[in-house]
Design a protein around this motif. Sequence first.
Motif, short mmCIF file in Angstrom:
data_model
loop_
_atom_site.label_atom_id
_atom_site.label_comp_id
_atom_site.label_asym_id
_atom_site.label_seq_id
_atom_site.Cartn_x
_atom_site.Cartn_y
_atom_site.Cartn_z
N PHE A 35 38.43 7.69 15.77
CA PHE A 35 39.03 7.85 17.10
C PHE A 35 39.79 9.19 17.19
O PHE A 35 39.78 9.85 18.23
N PRO A 154 25.85 -1.30 14.73
CA PRO A 154 26.48 -2.20 13.77
C PRO A 154 25.43 -2.81 12.85
O PRO A 154 24.35 -3.20 13.29
N ARG A 167 28.50 1.96 9.22
CA ARG A 167 28.62 2.49 10.57
C ARG A 167 29.85 3.38 10.74
O ARG A 167 29.76 4.48 11.28
N ASP A 168 31.00 2.92 10.26
CA ASP A 168 32.24 3.68 10.46
C ASP A 168 32.19 5.01 9.74
O ASP A 168 32.59 6.04 10.28
N TYR A 237 33.21 8.33 22.26
CA TYR A 237 34.22 7.27 22.30
C TYR A 237 33.59 5.95 22.75
O TYR A 237 33.75 4.91 22.11
N TYR A 240 31.14 4.62 20.06
CA TYR A 240 31.78 4.02 18.89
C TYR A 240 32.44 2.69 19.26
O TYR A 240 32.39 1.72 18.51
N LEU A 241 33.05 2.68 20.47
CA LEU A 241 33.72 1.45 20.92
C LEU A 241 32.69 0.40 21.33
O LEU A 241 32.97 -0.79 21.29
N SER A 242 31.54 0.86 21.78
CA SER A 242 30.39 0.05 22.22
C SER A 242 30.59 -0.62 23.57
O SER A 242 29.67 -1.21 24.12
N TYR A 243 31.79 -0.52 24.12
CA TYR A 243 32.05 -1.17 25.40
C TYR A 243 33.17 -0.41 26.11
O TYR A 243 34.17 -0.08 25.46
N GLN A 245 35.50 -0.08 29.98
CA GLN A 245 35.77 -0.60 31.32
C GLN A 245 36.66 0.39 32.06
O GLN A 245 37.38 1.18 31.41
#
Lengths: 366, 428
Positions: A35, A154, A167-168, A237, A240-243, A245
């Motif tokens: 991040f 993932p 993944r990380d 971003y 990596y976060l995958s979601y 809003q």
Amino acid sequence: MTQVTPVRCFSALLLVACLATPIVMSPGFVSVCVFVLIAAIGAQGVNVVTGYAGQLSFGHAFFLAIGAYTAGVLGGDHGLSALIWVPAAGIVAAVIGALIAPTAVRLRGLYLSIVTIALVLVGQYLFVNLDGLTGGAAGRSIPAFRIGTLDLSPGRELQVGPWQLGRDQLYYYVTLVLLVLVCLYVRNLGRSRVGRAMLAINEGELGAAVLGVNTTRVKVVAFALSAFFAGIAGALYGSYLSYVQPDQWSLILSVEYVAAVIIGGSATVFGPVLGAIVVFALPAVIEKLPFLHDTGVAPANVAAIIYAVVIIAVLLKMPRGLIGLVDTFTRRISTPNKLPPSAGDGGLPAEPPAVLAPRLGRSQHP
Amino acid sequence: MKVRPRTFAPAAVLGVAVALILGACGTTDADTTSEGGLKGPGVDSSAKTITIGEISALSGPAESVGIPVHDGLETYLKWFNDNGGVDGWKIKLDARDSAYNPQKTVQLFNELKDNVTLLNSFGTPTTAAIRPLIDEQKLVTGGAGIDWSDDPQLALLGTPYAPAVADLVTYVATEKAGKDSKYGIFYQNDAFGQANLAGYESAAKTLDLNSVSEVNYKPGDTDFSAQAAKLKASGADYVVIGAISPNAASLIGTAGSLGYEPTWLFAAPLFDPVLITDDGTATGKKTAVAPLIVGHSYASTYTTPYDASSPAPGFADVEAAHKKFRPKTPINANFTYGWSLGKIYTAIVEKAIADGDLSREGILKAKQSLGEVDLAGLASNPTYGTASAEPPSRAVDVAVVDDTAPGFLRVESKGYTSDAAASLKPSS
């Protein structure tokens, strides 16, 4: 033959530490680092428009969102490779930035800030209502970084010699490489004609115009470049976060990016990187301090207070930002006995910078 | 003015080279199979402890719900261990604070993932951010506020938001309201609020209701005067609350100060007793908004209201543990919810131990073959099987808010369900 100096040794150690971090550190720490690296890419965008060109913009969250949603549409809905959607996220954001810039560049100071704040607010309204692209208020998924058979979804991993990278770790290396590229670009930008023109505008728009700088055009370029970096950071971003809003693209996020540049040191290459570390990693690090867990108050709340105090202290004691501290440190280790007592105190420059010289952190002192 | 080629040429060349190298690298599927037997992530065979991870909102905009749910879960696990655990195994809780922030939730998930057997996650947007990671880790996850989906890893409790709202609105519209009644909804504009909105719109469409206003707010907002004024202007007689209690209290108080007092509808689990008294108990001090709610508001629930003077069956253990481990924390619906989650998690662990497999696969298999979990009357018993698309329940108990009733809820209809709730589908 290249001379071995303390600074070079220190830089080499830092490089090794950067490369070894994902292998030796815990997954949680690596996640925080990812991040931070993404934020550092985005902070370079603020650095260009605010640090170099002197245009205080709080609209960064809007361009981060544009990048994330571009990644979602191209990578998720159309299944394109990251080789396409990463640059496309930057380009789409840059085009929108360039379209907005002609209006924004007519304004200065607080007025410009207000307009860019409005951009974030309008953006949030749009993101909530453009359901087809953004998923509306409920949010939408963003695809993992994929190029050919390199898939950072993932559950995927890569064997490199004795190391099995998950993944990380893979996201860490990908974002690190992209950050290096962005830093290289910003470094070269500072030495280029357009970069010097931006610095001239920063020092005084009227003076720059008298010198023959097309101030409107340069400011538009600065906005577009800033949006480009923000778009790439937003795409990474979201990926990596995958979601994501709409609520995530708030004014607070923009303020954090501006703070990262100011704290780290504006109009420098490494200042925004240092600032991103402080702004985006420090709260998580402080929260881990064992004594915070015995206070009876949520550690996150205590961490927020400590974090605020640290930032105020940095701003008061280091007007040039953390990069001033790094300058002092590198000069001390390179010439330990020659440093005048006053040099570097409070992060002040040891010598007055040339008006149009690119302020490149330690690169000013080869 | 042009950027000189040398400005970007080195970066571009390096970028292309890196892209080519990356493209040549090939990732493979990670081996997530863990050791069979009584070994697995979060399992310490020598100390005989099993660790459950928790990522909850212990600070931030949703702490008013996150903290009591955490307290209930933690109290249950202490009580469970105090009573011998399972076959000598004790359960540890490793709790982390997400502050209701999706980014922080991802970071915390990465910290916890290798060291926990099960995960308790709080919040709709926060859990949505880690769902792909939960799937990858095959980590069985339960918690409060998790949006309903067909994910086999999720261990849900109670009726999801959307059917709970649909049931409540249908009940009020068909049993209480007149034909000319107007309806509205106040909801948090995120995944959590959207789930409430979906239930409301399903009921409005199914019953052809006169829906006059849908107003929302952003998480973290504290001033709801614009929303109250808009609802008042719309003339809505019944307003669904799709918000956590501090925001609901603020809206209701603001609406009251404008002279607007509609019937408020709280779908499960959003009616919080702290709306009526400061500590959520019958002996607590009445809140300023209590008169605006009591007597003419409805709530749906799937947890049994707690009455200290005459506790319902099933509360004996809760009271004993509460007295021993957390006497200063009031027992309310959220505390009971957390306690019930603890019962579900320990039931899954007990089954996995009985099956002799505490690996990720073993835990998932145990959850999918668990069947009905007895919550001793504290909440509707969930049933877990291999068919995960169906939620634990689509039914709710509908109650009128009454400050003389246990938990301030006087149940009017038990196990109520509606066509509007039946037509709803899980999120993908």
